[in-house]
Design a protein around this motif. Structure first.
Motif, mmCIF file in Angstrom:
data_model
loop_
_atom_site.group_PDB
_atom_site.id
_atom_site.type_symbol
_atom_site.label_atom_id
_atom_site.label_comp_id
_atom_site.label_asym_id
_atom_site.label_seq_id
_atom_site.Cartn_x
_atom_site.Cartn_y
_atom_site.Cartn_z
ATOM 1 N N ILE A 101 0.890 -1.172 0.000
ATOM 2 C CA ILE A 101 0.000 0.000 0.000
ATOM 3 C C ILE A 101 0.919 1.211 0.000
ATOM 4 C CG2 ILE A 101 -1.916 1.168 1.150
ATOM 5 C CD1 ILE A 101 -2.339 -1.498 2.710
ATOM 6 N N ALA A 102 1.260 1.674 -1.201
ATOM 7 C CA ALA A 102 2.126 2.848 -1.320
ATOM 8 C C ALA A 102 1.233 4.080 -1.359
ATOM 9 C CB ALA A 102 2.974 2.744 -2.588
ATOM 10 N N GLU A 103 1.426 4.954 -0.391
ATOM 11 C CA GLU A 103 0.567 6.143 -0.275
ATOM 12 C C GLU A 103 1.425 7.406 -0.399
ATOM 13 O OE1 GLU A 103 -1.731 6.353 3.393
ATOM 14 O OE2 GLU A 103 -1.656 8.545 3.247
ATOM 15 N N CYS A 104 0.962 8.329 -1.217
ATOM 16 C CA CYS A 104 1.730 9.556 -1.430
ATOM 17 C C CYS A 104 0.761 10.689 -1.772
ATOM 18 C CB CYS A 104 2.734 9.331 -2.572
ATOM 19 S SG CYS A 104 3.798 10.745 -2.870
ATOM 20 N N ASP A 105 0.852 11.780 -1.070
ATOM 21 C CA ASP A 105 0.001 12.956 -1.343
ATOM 22 C C ASP A 105 -1.486 12.582 -1.408
ATOM 23 O OD1 ASP A 105 2.236 14.567 -1.463
ATOM 24 O OD2 ASP A 105 2.487 14.264 -3.638
ATOM 25 N N GLY A 106 -1.937 11.765 -0.496
ATOM 26 C CA GLY A 106 -3.355 11.404 -0.461
ATOM 27 C C GLY A 106 -3.784 10.487 -1.586
ATOM 28 N N ARG A 107 -2.832 9.812 -2.215
ATOM 29 C CA ARG A 107 -3.155 8.880 -3.303
ATOM 30 C C ARG A 107 -2.509 7.528 -3.005
ATOM 31 N NH1 ARG A 107 -0.610 11.598 -8.258
ATOM 32 N NH2 ARG A 107 1.023 11.770 -6.705
ATOM 33 N N VAL A 108 -3.090 6.490 -3.598
ATOM 34 C CA VAL A 108 -2.588 5.123 -3.394
ATOM 35 C C VAL A 108 -2.248 4.528 -4.756
ATOM 36 C CG1 VAL A 108 -3.210 2.800 -2.596
ATOM 37 C CG2 VAL A 108 -3.972 4.796 -1.317
ATOM 38 N N GLY A 145 11.422 5.578 3.413
ATOM 39 C CA GLY A 145 10.858 5.031 4.652
ATOM 40 C C GLY A 145 10.659 3.528 4.598
ATOM 41 N N GLN A 146 10.566 2.947 5.782
ATOM 42 C CA GLN A 146 10.315 1.510 5.871
ATOM 43 C C GLN A 146 8.811 1.255 5.918
ATOM 44 O OE1 GLN A 146 12.199 -1.290 5.749
ATOM 45 N NE2 GLN A 146 13.787 0.149 5.097
ATOM 46 N N PRO A 147 8.325 0.281 5.151
ATOM 47 C CA PRO A 147 6.889 -0.004 5.197
ATOM 48 C C PRO A 147 6.476 -0.586 6.551
ATOM 49 C CG PRO A 147 8.030 -1.528 3.715
ATOM 50 C CD PRO A 147 9.046 -0.575 4.211
ATOM 51 N N LEU A 148 5.260 -0.313 6.915
ATOM 52 C CA LEU A 148 4.703 -0.806 8.168
ATOM 53 C C LEU A 148 3.866 -2.051 7.875
ATOM 54 C CD1 LEU A 148 4.080 -0.200 11.229
ATOM 55 C CD2 LEU A 148 2.071 1.056 10.391
ATOM 56 N N ALA A 149 4.184 -3.145 8.568
ATOM 57 C CA ALA A 149 3.425 -4.385 8.354
ATOM 58 C C ALA A 149 2.075 -4.277 9.057
ATOM 59 C CB ALA A 149 4.211 -5.577 8.879
ATOM 60 N N LEU A 150 0.982 -4.463 8.326
ATOM 61 C CA LEU A 150 -0.361 -4.468 8.909
ATOM 62 C C LEU A 150 -0.776 -5.917 9.178
ATOM 63 C CD1 LEU A 150 -2.079 -1.881 6.520
ATOM 64 C CD2 LEU A 150 -0.903 -1.453 8.691
ATOM 65 N N ALA A 151 -1.873 -6.078 9.853
ATOM 66 C CA ALA A 151 -2.357 -7.437 10.145
ATOM 67 C C ALA A 151 -2.650 -8.162 8.833
ATOM 68 C CB ALA A 151 -3.618 -7.357 10.993
ATOM 69 N N SER A 152 -2.209 -9.402 8.747
ATOM 70 C CA SER A 152 -2.443 -10.169 7.518
ATOM 71 C C SER A 152 -3.919 -10.541 7.414
ATOM 72 C CB SER A 152 -1.561 -11.420 7.478
ATOM 73 O OG SER A 152 -1.916 -12.280 8.524
ATOM 74 N N ILE A 153 -4.364 -10.756 6.191
ATOM 75 C CA ILE A 153 -5.744 -11.188 5.963
ATOM 76 C C ILE A 153 -5.713 -12.446 5.110
ATOM 77 C CG2 ILE A 153 -6.762 -8.894 6.154
ATOM 78 C CD1 ILE A 153 -6.798 -8.724 3.123
#
Ligand code: SF4
Length: 215
Positions: A101-108, A145-153
Motif C-alpha cells: 500500500i504505497a501512499e503519497c500525497d493522499g493517493r494510493v 521510509g520503511q513499510p509498516l506491516a499491517l495485520a495479515s488477511i
C-alpha cells in the motif's frame, strides 16, 4: 447399501475408506451367513438398494416407514444425520503473498490485473510473491521510509487460500509517475470508483476509514 449398513450398525468412519468399508462388508457378510439357505440373493440385494433409494435416503431417512427401524442403531440413538460419517474435506493449500500500500500525497498506487486469470481486469494493490520482489519495487519508487506491516488477511478461493501480508508505505511526496497505463496513483476519495477484489477493497476500506463504504 453402505448407507443403510452404516446407519443400522452405527459404523463410524468414511464408508469409502478401506477400514470402514471392511467393517461394513463384515456386517453384510454376517447377515448373509445368518440368513436361511433359501435366501434369494437377488431379491435381498435389490431390497437393500430399494431401501437406500426410497426410505433410508441420504438427507431425510423415513424411519417411520422403515422395516429395520426397531433394531436400527442410528435411529435408536438419534444419529441418522451423523451417519454415515461424511467424507473428510481435503485441506486447501495455503499460499502467501505480499501487497504494497504505497501512499503519497493522499493517493494510493493501484495496478490493473491482466484480463485473464485471478481477479482478471480488476484494480489491486501491487502484489508480490516474496519480500525481495516487493523491496525492488519500493526502491523503484525512491521511497526511503520503511513499510509498516499491517495485520495479515486471508481470502479463500475455490482451490486454495491466500494469506495476504499488507505493507503500508507512506511516502513524503514526489512519487514517480506510473510506468504504464496499468498502474495509477488514485486519490483515496476516488478508490471506490475502481473495481477491486473484495479482500483488497476491505483492506483499503478499513485502512482509510470507509473510503470504499464497504462497512
Ligand atoms: S431406521 Fe431410519 S436410519 Fe435406520 S435404516 Fe431405517 S431409514 Fe435408515
Amino acid at each position: 447399501m453402505r448407507r443403510v449398513l452404516a446407519r443400522y450398525f452405527a459404523v463410524e468412519g468414511d464408508p469409502t475408506a478401506a477400514r470402514t468399508a471392511q467393517r461394513l462388508w463384515e456386517h453384510a457378510r454376517a447377515l448373509i451367513d445368518a440368513a436361511p439357505a433359501s435366501l434369494d440373493m437377488t431379491a435381498y440385494t435389490q431390497g437393500q438398494m430399494d431401501l437406500g433409494a426410497t426410505v433410508c435416503t441420504r438427507t431425510r431417512p423415513d424411519c417411520a416407514r422403515c422395516p429395520l427401524a426397531p433394531d436400527c442403531r442410528a435411529r435408536i440413538d438419534g444419529r441418522q444425520d451423523e451417519l454415515p460419517t461424511p467424507r473428510a474435506r481435503r485441506a486447501q493449500p495455503l499460499r502467501h503473498c505480499w501487497m504494497l500500500i504505497a501512499e503519497c500525497d493522499g493517493r494510493v498506487l493501484l495496478e490493473r490485473r491482466p484480463d485473464t486469470g485471478i481477479w482478471g481486469g480488476l484494480w489491486t494493490l501491487p502484489q508480490f510473491e516474496d519480500e525481495a520482489a516487493l523491496e525492488a519495487v519500493r526502491a523503484g519508487l525512491a521511497a526511503d521510509g520503511q513499510p509498516l506491516a499491517l495485520a495479515s488477511i486471508e481470502h479463500v478461493f475455490t482451490h486454495f487460500r491466500l494469506r495476504i501480508q499488507p505493507l503500508w508505505l507512506r511516502m513524503p511526496g514526489g512519487a514517480p509517475a506510473p510506468a504504464d497505463e496499468n498502474r495509477a496513483w488514485v486519490g483515496i476519495g476516488n478508490l471506490a470508483a475502481h473495481g477491486m477484489p473484495a479482500p483488497v477493497a476491505r483492506l483499503l476500506d478499513g485502512l482509510y476509514d470507509g473510503a470504499l463504504l464497504l462497512r
